[in-house]
Motif scaffolding. Sequence first.
Motif: not given
Length: 447
Positions: A1-5, A66-72, A239-243
């Motif tokens: 998955m690429l993003a959380g719920a 994964a979200n932390r890395l993708l968001a950055g 975490v929410l910002a990353d998402q």
Amino acid sequence: MLAGAAWVACAWPAVAAPAQAAPASVAAARIDGAPLLAFSVDSSWRMARAGDPDAQRSATLELLIANRLLAGEARKRFGEAALWAGQRVGFTREVSIDDQLVSTLRSLYGKEMEHDLQQLPGAGLDSLLRPAPPLSDAELDTVFGKPGALRLDDSLGEAQLAQAGKLVLLRFAKPDGGEGSISLADVARRQNVQGRVALFARQRDFMQQQARLRVASWYVLDWSARRFGAASVADLRRVLADQSDVQALMRLHGMGDDQHAGSRLLDTLAAQVSAAQVRAYYARQRADFVRIERVRARHIRLPDEAAARTVAAALAGGADFAAMARRHSTAPDAASGGSLGWVRHDSKPAGNPGWLAHLLFTQAPGQVSAPVRTPAGPGRNAPWEIVLVEERVQGYQAADSESVRYVASRAVAREMAAAQLAALRAELLRKARIEITRAGMAGAGPA
């Protein structure tokens, strides 16, 4: 998955917690040396379990990494302006994330917060409020200008916000001592376009309502910081910002919850799709290109709405369509029972305009349409039509048509975009230094 719920939580009831508790401020993982705290992992896991009781903590941890890395990477490649385009109408990115944070904390820990509120002298949040004197018209003039003044938009400049910061809407007592206040600037900075319109309209009740909401949000954040530590709350916010940034990245790729939103990147990829790729997609997905080839239909043309309603009522009562056409229709084909014969997708009924063909192709077979007024200018008498499609034959759009090319190229572009995102995710995970700590491997969650 690429993003959380989608962690949307609007109610106070708490989500059931796992049996054990992990220290909130302990790192569950380190990503290139930066910690991801156990509080964020366990809170995210609990939210995931609310939607899927079988959700695994390890999967949640993997997703957050994964979200932390993708968001950055998203912020580096595109910048926040591109990721959050259009926020002038809606809420700003910061306000949206703050609201998500408060909503998440209330959902998880609402019962405990309510319990502590009951211990206050007034047994509730209202007991903390200290109303401030109402703002005068003159004070509001210093922020919004004189009423009725011409404005290009409803935004406040820095000078106006500085002045609004001096105007207190509400004061409140802090549970552990001291006093806080909510200024007009605190409220103004957190509005979407509708809210800004209400402020410029000087709706004082709206200002007070928004100020009270700010106090409630402050209490949630203050309670959570005292309970789990400010660093833990800040990490959950990240975490929410990353998402949110990953979801914005997906939108840029034409993916996610709004696939019909504009995407410059998707447009670029679609322009690169070859004719061979379009043909291959058409062959795989031919069922997506079904269309109505032709219909066999009848119609009844009536001089006015009253006549149309009368005939429609008779047809609803079981009257024969062809017989009613012969008796009442003013069209030249009345003698044939209003028969239009076979009308093809790319043709018009003989002697009739294109809008009638469009009506026929939107009508289900065997169902008499409601009376429809024919297009005409205002004040002009216009006849009414009732149609019946007796038979419909389906076929496929031509493989070389423009509509097939457009749909297929966009679909292939989305496949290309999804592959790019998957490859980027894999590359970022491969290159990052990721350390899972003992707290990260534990199955405990915050109490």
